[in-house]
Write an enzyme that holds these catalytic residues in place. Structure first.
Site, short mmCIF file in Angstrom:
data_model
loop_
_atom_site.label_atom_id
_atom_site.label_comp_id
_atom_site.label_asym_id
_atom_site.label_seq_id
_atom_site.Cartn_x
_atom_site.Cartn_y
_atom_site.Cartn_z
CG LEU A 11 -2.07 -1.08 1.07
CD1 LEU A 11 -3.01 -1.02 2.25
CD2 LEU A 11 -2.86 -0.90 -0.23
CG MET A 14 2.78 2.16 -8.29
SD MET A 14 3.02 3.54 -9.42
CE MET A 14 3.10 2.61 -10.92
N GLY A 15 0.55 1.39 -5.21
CA GLY A 15 -0.39 0.31 -4.92
C GLY A 15 -1.78 0.86 -4.62
CB SER A 129 5.46 2.58 -17.22
OG SER A 129 5.98 3.88 -17.36
N GLY A 130 3.94 4.75 -15.63
CA GLY A 130 2.96 5.86 -15.62
C GLY A 130 3.12 6.67 -14.37
N GLY A 131 3.97 6.17 -13.48
CA GLY A 131 4.22 6.90 -12.24
C GLY A 131 2.99 6.89 -11.36
CE LYS A 183 8.51 0.69 -15.79
NZ LYS A 183 8.87 0.65 -14.44
CG HIS A 186 9.37 2.28 -20.41
ND1 HIS A 186 9.61 2.82 -19.17
CD2 HIS A 186 8.42 3.05 -20.96
CE1 HIS A 186 8.83 3.86 -18.99
NE2 HIS A 186 8.09 4.02 -20.06
CG ASN A 187 12.17 2.14 -16.34
OD1 ASN A 187 11.11 2.19 -16.94
ND2 ASN A 187 12.21 2.01 -15.03
CD GLU A 190 11.49 7.23 -17.26
OE1 GLU A 190 10.76 6.23 -17.38
OE2 GLU A 190 11.72 7.75 -16.16
CE LYS A 260 14.12 5.55 -8.21
NZ LYS A 260 12.79 5.31 -7.77
P1 2AM Z 1 5.48 -1.44 4.54
O1 2AM Z 1 4.38 -0.44 4.36
O2 2AM Z 1 5.17 -2.44 5.58
O3 2AM Z 1 6.85 -0.81 4.69
C1 2AM Z 1 6.76 -0.21 -0.81
O4 2AM Z 1 7.85 0.04 0.02
C2 2AM Z 1 5.95 -1.38 -0.28
O5 2AM Z 1 6.81 -2.52 -0.08
C3 2AM Z 1 5.28 -1.12 1.06
O6 2AM Z 1 4.01 -1.69 0.98
C4 2AM Z 1 6.18 -1.82 2.05
O7 2AM Z 1 5.52 -2.29 3.20
C5 2AM Z 1 6.61 -3.02 1.22
N1 2AM Z 1 7.86 -3.62 1.73
C6 2AM Z 1 9.08 -3.06 1.73
N2 2AM Z 1 9.99 -3.93 2.23
C7 2AM Z 1 9.30 -5.03 2.56
C8 2AM Z 1 9.70 -6.31 3.08
N3 2AM Z 1 10.97 -6.60 3.37
N4 2AM Z 1 8.73 -7.23 3.28
C9 2AM Z 1 7.45 -6.96 2.96
N5 2AM Z 1 7.02 -5.79 2.44
C10 2AM Z 1 7.93 -4.85 2.24
#
Ligand code: 2AM
Length: 460
Positions: A11, A14-15, A129-131, A183, A186-187, A190, A260
């Site tokens: 979450l 993006m999610g 993609s699309g940010g 992808k 694509h990057n 970009e 990145k």
């Molecule tokens: P979090 O909210 O519990 O940190 C983007 O960082 C997403 O990846 C977030 O939902 C984050 O969860 C998750 N995330 C990052 N590292 C993680 C890990 N080692 N195990 C599970 N989820 C992870």
């Protein structure tokens, strides 16, 4: 009752946006996150008033799904994806589907695909993609993996994807396991597009001495021409932007660029597969050089360039030349990007639909542009096209720009402006169009000092 269409884990912004997009398209989504409190926060805020539901555990999450279970992961690459897959496997049955929509490296996609295939679970690696803005309104989606999963996810994926033309979705099935490779390219492209625009900006600023508003206007004009693209459009907006003190913001922003994973991965792949995608490489190196700010400050006081002189030519006409140099260099960059895809297809035995890939990039994603339509036409006309430069449209386009391109590069060199991407693009063009290159001398030398032997030309 198990009635949810799909689950999404992860979450971050993006999610969350992807969930809201799916909800808007009538799908019922179950949300989950490692830090479970974020599920409640999301339901109470961003997802309030929607049909989105949440789960407190993975077990609860899958119990809410219709069969076959469809689960999208939008979590940090490698560790988080590995961890979730490990936790999900004991809960899933044969035919259930895991989709990794994060920024995984394509080799990891292959690993997940194979491991899960052995367990009867269908794995899909999808470039997204699309940010953060693309996710709620329609991202570009590049799914590849176990094709048996496609009929079960097609409606959702094509439903939520960006649409172009007469409603064609920017999402189609990418050949086995290639979703994240596509992808990645694509990057890389970009990175190249961003850098080419920087070089045009540098020439406008330091050779033509243009004011910021004039540059903004130029990019606005260009956005109605061949280089019309999302990145050109935002460049005009960025140039125009003033802070609270009524001063332009751009000159105040540090010139140290980060880099990145995925842009670098493209550059690494080009070396690995021996394909001269030099423009992406130069775009990565230009960022690396920019990050050496402290060294550059010192060097700028010691290392002299050419004497600074006033530009004496016709400024308006040189500005047009820069636009043409940008356009021609961009064509080279895309031609190189497709060379890399072509080589990967040979290496891995993929059958890639290049026109289809272009369509996926046509809307929503960062490199979206009208120009991609022309690339799609080229591959639709000839799916076996060896190189974009050999297509009649692009051949003429580059030829029409050639004189301007040479003039811009030589003028920029004389003025001491670094233009690694403009120059490498021109060198590639000149190399690619030469029947005889000086590599005969390399072969002769290798033989001279190392008895490597050489091949004689057929007509020798
Ligand atoms: P979090 O909210 O519990 O940190 C983007 O960082 C997403 O990846 C977030 O939902 C984050 O969860 C998750 N995330 C990052 N590292 C993680 C890990 N080692 N195990 C599970 N989820 C992870």
């Amino acid at each position: 009752m198990a009635q949810d269409d799909i689950a999404l884990i992860g979450l971050a912004v993006m999610g969350q946006n992807l969930i809201l997009n799916m909800n808007d398209h009538g799908f019922v989504i179950c949300a989950f996150n490692r830090t479970v409190s974020k599920v409640d926060d999301f339901l109470a805020n961003e997802a309030k008033g929607t049909k989105v539901v949440g789960a407190q555990s993975l077990k609860e999450m899958v119990s809410k799904l219709k069969k076959p279970w469809r689960i999208i992961l939008l979590v940090k690459a490698i560790q988080a994806v590995d961890d979730f897959i490990k936790k999900l496997v004991p809960l899933l049955d044969t035919g259930d589907i895991i989709i990794d929509g994060g920024n995984s490296e394509y080799r990891d996609t292959t690993r997940y695909f194979q491991d899960l295939k052995a367990k009867g679970i269908l794995f899909v690696g999808s470039g997204v993609s699309g940010g953060e803005d693309g996710a709620p309104y329609g991202p570009s989606l590049m799914p590849g993996g176990n094709k048996e999963a496609w009929p079960y996810i097609k409606t959702i994926f094509q439903g939520i994807a960006a649409k172009v033309g007469t409603g064609e979705p920017c999402c189609g099935w990418v050949e086995e396991k290639a979703g994240h490779f596509v992808k990645m390219v694509h990057n890389g492209i970009e990175y190249g597009d961003m850098r080419l625009i920087c070089e045009a900006y540098h020439l406008m600023r330091d050779v033509l001495g243009m004011e910021q508003s004039e540059m903004a206007q130029a990019f606005e004009e260009w956005n109605k021409m061949e280089v019309d693209s999302f990145l050109t459009e935002i460049t005009a907006n960025i140039l125009k932007f003033q802070d609270n003190n009524g001063k332009y913001l751009l000159p105040k922003i540090s010139d140290r660029a980060g880099q990145k994973g995925t842009g670098n991965w493209s550059a690494i792949s080009t070396l690995e597969y021996g394909i001269p995608v030099a423009l992406i490489g130069e775009a990565v190196f230009a960022r690396c050089l920019s990050s050496l700010k402290d060294e550059r400050i010192q060097a700028s006081k010691k290392l002299m360039g050419p004497q600074k002189t006033q530009f004496e030519g016709d400024k308006k006409s040189f500005l047009e030349d820069i636009q043409k140099a940008l356009y021609a260099s961009k064509i080279i960059s895309y031609a190189q990007g497709f060379m890399l895809l072509r080589q990967a297809a040979i290496e891995f035995g993929w059958t890639l639909n290049y026109g289809g890939i272009t369509l996926m990039w046509r809307g929503s994603c960062i490199i979206r542009s009208v120009f991609l339509e022309k690339i799609k036409d080229a591959f639709d006309q000839n799916p076996e096209l060896q190189n974009l430069l050999l297509d009649n449209f692009f051949k003429s386009a580059v030829e029409n720009c050639q004189a301007s391109w040479q003039w811009v590069v030589s003028t920029g060199v004389q003025a001491g402006i670094p233009m690694p991407c403009f120059t490498t693009a021109l060198s590639f063009y000149n190399g690619y169009r030469h029947e005889m290159l000086p590599a005969n001398l390399i072969q002769a030398k290798q033989d001279y000092f190392g008895a490597h032997t050489y091949e004689l030309l057929a007509n020798a």
